[in-house]
Design a protein around this motif. Structure first.
Motif, PDB file in Angstrom:
ATOM      1  N   UNK A   1       0.816  -1.212   0.000  1.00  0.00           N
ATOM      2  CA  UNK A   1       0.000   0.000   0.000  1.00  0.00           C
ATOM      3  C   UNK A   1       0.851   1.265   0.000  1.00  0.00           C
ATOM      4  N   UNK A   2       2.066   1.175   0.543  1.00  0.00           N
ATOM      5  CA  UNK A   2       2.998   2.298   0.591  1.00  0.00           C
ATOM      6  C   UNK A   2       4.368   1.823   0.133  1.00  0.00           C
ATOM      7  N   UNK A   3       5.209   2.732  -0.362  1.00  0.00           N
ATOM      8  CA  UNK A   3       6.581   2.337  -0.712  1.00  0.00           C
ATOM      9  C   UNK A   3       7.317   1.792   0.512  1.00  0.00           C
ATOM     10  N   UNK A   4       8.269   0.925   0.280  1.00  0.00           N
ATOM     11  CA  UNK A   4       9.006   0.317   1.384  1.00  0.00           C
ATOM     12  C   UNK A   4      10.092   1.252   1.911  1.00  0.00           C
ATOM     13  N   UNK A   5      10.226   1.237   3.222  1.00  0.00           N
ATOM     14  CA  UNK A   5      11.321   1.949   3.884  1.00  0.00           C
ATOM     15  C   UNK A   5      12.513   0.994   3.871  1.00  0.00           C
ATOM     16  N   UNK A   6      13.135   0.864   2.715  1.00  0.00           N
ATOM     17  CA  UNK A   6      14.138  -0.179   2.515  1.00  0.00           C
ATOM     18  C   UNK A   6      15.536   0.317   2.872  1.00  0.00           C
ATOM     19  N   UNK A   7      16.517  -0.567   2.654  1.00  0.00           N
ATOM     20  CA  UNK A   7      17.892  -0.234   3.013  1.00  0.00           C
ATOM     21  C   UNK A   7      18.371   1.025   2.293  1.00  0.00           C
ATOM     22  N   UNK A   8      18.031   1.131   1.034  1.00  0.00           N
ATOM     23  CA  UNK A   8      18.476   2.293   0.261  1.00  0.00           C
ATOM     24  C   UNK A   8      17.957   3.592   0.871  1.00  0.00           C
ATOM     25  N   UNK A   9      16.682   3.606   1.266  1.00  0.00           N
ATOM     26  CA  UNK A   9      16.095   4.813   1.852  1.00  0.00           C
ATOM     27  C   UNK A   9      16.710   5.121   3.207  1.00  0.00           C
ATOM     28  N   UNK A  10      16.853   4.105   4.051  1.00  0.00           N
ATOM     29  CA  UNK A  10      17.424   4.311   5.376  1.00  0.00           C
ATOM     30  C   UNK A  10      18.881   4.775   5.292  1.00  0.00           C
ATOM     31  N   UNK A  11      19.642   4.183   4.367  1.00  0.00           N
ATOM     32  CA  UNK A  11      21.046   4.562   4.222  1.00  0.00           C
ATOM     33  C   UNK A  11      21.172   5.964   3.643  1.00  0.00           C
TER      34      UNK A  11
ATOM     35  N   UNK B   1      -3.964  14.414  13.227  1.00  0.00           N
ATOM     36  CA  UNK B   1      -2.678  13.991  12.656  1.00  0.00           C
ATOM     37  C   UNK B   1      -2.454  14.674  11.316  1.00  0.00           C
ATOM     38  N   UNK B   2      -1.269  15.306  11.170  1.00  0.00           N
ATOM     39  CA  UNK B   2      -0.922  16.056   9.961  1.00  0.00           C
ATOM     40  C   UNK B   2       0.407  15.580   9.388  1.00  0.00           C
ATOM     41  N   UNK B   3       0.756  16.106   8.224  1.00  0.00           N
ATOM     42  CA  UNK B   3       2.097  15.990   7.635  1.00  0.00           C
ATOM     43  C   UNK B   3       2.535  14.537   7.429  1.00  0.00           C
ATOM     44  N   UNK B   4       1.646  13.743   6.888  1.00  0.00           N
ATOM     45  CA  UNK B   4       1.904  12.307   6.735  1.00  0.00           C
ATOM     46  C   UNK B   4       2.187  11.904   5.292  1.00  0.00           C
ATOM     47  N   UNK B   5       2.388  12.861   4.411  1.00  0.00           N
ATOM     48  CA  UNK B   5       2.489  12.567   2.980  1.00  0.00           C
ATOM     49  C   UNK B   5       3.725  11.752   2.605  1.00  0.00           C
ATOM     50  N   UNK B   6       4.724  11.696   3.484  1.00  0.00           N
ATOM     51  CA  UNK B   6       5.942  10.933   3.198  1.00  0.00           C
ATOM     52  C   UNK B   6       5.921   9.551   3.834  1.00  0.00           C
ATOM     53  N   UNK B   7       4.753   9.065   4.222  1.00  0.00           N
ATOM     54  CA  UNK B   7       4.633   7.780   4.899  1.00  0.00           C
ATOM     55  C   UNK B   7       5.186   6.641   4.047  1.00  0.00           C
ATOM     56  N   UNK B   8       5.755   5.645   4.734  1.00  0.00           N
ATOM     57  CA  UNK B   8       6.316   4.463   4.094  1.00  0.00           C
ATOM     58  C   UNK B   8       5.901   3.223   4.876  1.00  0.00           C
ATOM     59  N   UNK B   9       6.303   2.078   4.373  1.00  0.00           N
ATOM     60  CA  UNK B   9       6.067   0.797   5.036  1.00  0.00           C
ATOM     61  C   UNK B   9       7.410   0.344   5.586  1.00  0.00           C
ATOM     62  N   UNK B  10       7.558   0.430   6.931  1.00  0.00           N
ATOM     63  CA  UNK B  10       8.887   0.199   7.474  1.00  0.00           C
ATOM     64  C   UNK B  10       8.898  -0.232   8.926  1.00  0.00           C
TER      65      UNK B  10
ATOM     66  N   UNK C   1      13.436  -5.494  11.838  1.00  0.00           N
ATOM     67  CA  UNK C   1      12.218  -5.226  12.591  1.00  0.00           C
ATOM     68  C   UNK C   1      10.981  -5.505  11.728  1.00  0.00           C
ATOM     69  N   UNK C   2       9.894  -5.918  12.370  1.00  0.00           N
ATOM     70  CA  UNK C   2       8.632  -6.083  11.637  1.00  0.00           C
ATOM     71  C   UNK C   2       8.221  -4.769  10.977  1.00  0.00           C
ATOM     72  N   UNK C   3       7.455  -4.879   9.896  1.00  0.00           N
ATOM     73  CA  UNK C   3       7.107  -3.720   9.080  1.00  0.00           C
ATOM     74  C   UNK C   3       5.640  -3.327   9.271  1.00  0.00           C
ATOM     75  N   UNK C   4       5.413  -2.019   9.347  1.00  0.00           N
ATOM     76  CA  UNK C   4       4.065  -1.463   9.467  1.00  0.00           C
ATOM     77  C   UNK C   4       4.030  -0.139   8.701  1.00  0.00           C
ATOM     78  N   UNK C   5       2.869   0.515   8.651  1.00  0.00           N
ATOM     79  CA  UNK C   5       2.804   1.862   8.125  1.00  0.00           C
ATOM     80  C   UNK C   5       3.609   2.791   9.027  1.00  0.00           C
ATOM     81  N   UNK C   6       4.422   3.648   8.428  1.00  0.00           N
ATOM     82  CA  UNK C   6       5.263   4.577   9.182  1.00  0.00           C
ATOM     83  C   UNK C   6       4.959   6.001   8.731  1.00  0.00           C
ATOM     84  N   UNK C   7       4.452   6.807   9.635  1.00  0.00           N
ATOM     85  CA  UNK C   7       4.157   8.216   9.366  1.00  0.00           C
ATOM     86  C   UNK C   7       5.432   8.968   9.004  1.00  0.00           C
TER      87      UNK C   7
END
Length: 343
Positions: free
Chosen positions: A139-149, A214-223, A190-196
């Motif tokens: 449902x959302x892009x993944x908060x993957x290694x590339x993004x975290x790094x 709740x505001x400013x959630x447009x950058x949410x990911x699955x992480x 870690x297990x993955x969920x929606x991340x604001x």
């Protein structure tokens, strides 16, 4: 916040926005009342506009700089959980405008006191659990290694090099590489969920009923499941005693387990996950705050750097795997070995 009416003659975006608002039927908007509502670290702007006995929020997201579709998408996802997010009342995708319901002007940061903090944080934790309960992959892009790094690399680029003016020597690079590997191994396990991604006191609104808005959630990911918990409880803008933070972490963990969220069943291991996630976020934030100042001229964030550094340093000193980072952070702060820490 200033209530000065923006000048259409000097603001090209308003020359597009005001005619669009004027053409909306059913809202009876008083365009003479339009005024800044808030601003953030991006190119988005928000205005408040009055109507008969009511007010609305207008989002201005220039299409060449900010996509508006992610906000619309995440708003729908979070709404499934029953939490309080803005209602999208009208949209202009071509120009990047949204008319939203108004969740008020009082943030958690402004409302929090020693007396109400426990209640407000419990309500924020309850809302977070509700969002996480509707999580699903895809449902959302993944908060993957590339993004975290990519986020971690903001720390050496903008904080060490640009803000402190220090060279990234081979020794420093070796410490960073080792630290990043340790952090990412934990974060990605870690297990993955929606991340604001910015679930903190400036993006949570105090409401008379149904806290928080709740505001400013447009950058949410699955992480990582602990990410938003860290954002909330190790907030860059407000600090609480460690005993209080630990109590809130435990309360979240107990609630999450009861509803079947995939948190680590061992509280000590869960808290370690929380701490390691915190270091990733705080190194990123140090880089972002430095970038906001040096690139974007937003100096207000400089005053928040010491607290963020305090969080990162204190956690790094707790874990042997992060000892090289602890030493580096001491060096960057000119703290001598054996010196007493103010925290």
């Amino acid at each position: 916040m200033s209530t000065t009416v923006p000048n259409i003659s000097t603001d090209s975006r308003l020359s597009l926005l005001l005619p669009w608002l004027q053409g909306l039927s059913g809202f009876n908007l008083d365009l003479s009342s339009i005024r800044p509502a808030s601003s953030d670290a991006s190119f988005r702007r928000y205005f408040r506009v009055d109507s008969t006995g009511d007010s609305y929020i207008v989002m201005d997201a220039p299409p060449d700089k900010e996509r508006i579709e992610p906000f619309i998408h995440v708003d729908g996802l979070f709404k499934e959980s029953g939490v309080a997010v803005p209602e999208i009342l009208a949209r202009n995708l071509k120009e990047g405008f949204l008319l939203l319901s108004d969740l008020g002007s009082r943030t958690y940061l402004a409302a929090l006191t020693e007396d109400n903090a426990d209640r407000l944080y419990r309500e924020a934790l309850h809302a977070l659990v509700r969002i996480q309960m509707v999580s699903r992959p895809g449902a959302l892009p993944e908060y993957d290694r590339e993004a975290l790094l990519r986020e971690l690399k903001l720390f050496p680029e903008w904080y060490i090099t640009r803000h402190l003016g220090k060279e990234i020597t081979p020794a420093i690079q070796a410490v960073l590489d080792r630290t990043f590997d340790v952090l990412l191994a934990n974060n990605l396990a870690q297990p993955q969920v929606f991340v604001h991604r910015d679930y903190h006191s400036r993006n949570l609104m105090y409401l008379e009923n149904g806290n928080p808005g709740i505001l400013d959630f447009q950058d949410a990911l699955y992480g990582p499941v602990t990410y938003d918990l860290v954002s909330l409880l190790k907030d860059a803008y407000v600090e609480w005693e460690e005993a209080k933070v630990l109590d809130w972490v435990i309360r979240y963990w107990e609630k999450a387990r009861r509803v079947g969220l995939p948190v680590n069943p061992d509280i000590d291991q869960f808290y370690r996950d929380f701490e390691f996630m915190g270091v990733q976020r705080h190194l990123k934030v140090l880089g972002i705050f430095a970038r906001l100042y040096h690139r974007d001229g937003k100096e207000n964030y400089l005053k928040d750097i010491p607290l963020v550094m305090k969080y990162a340093s204190k956690t790094a000193h707790r874990y042997s795997e992060l000892a090289p980072l602890a030493n580096l952070l001491d060096e960057l702060q000119d703290i001598k070995p054996g010196a007493a820490y103010s925290f």
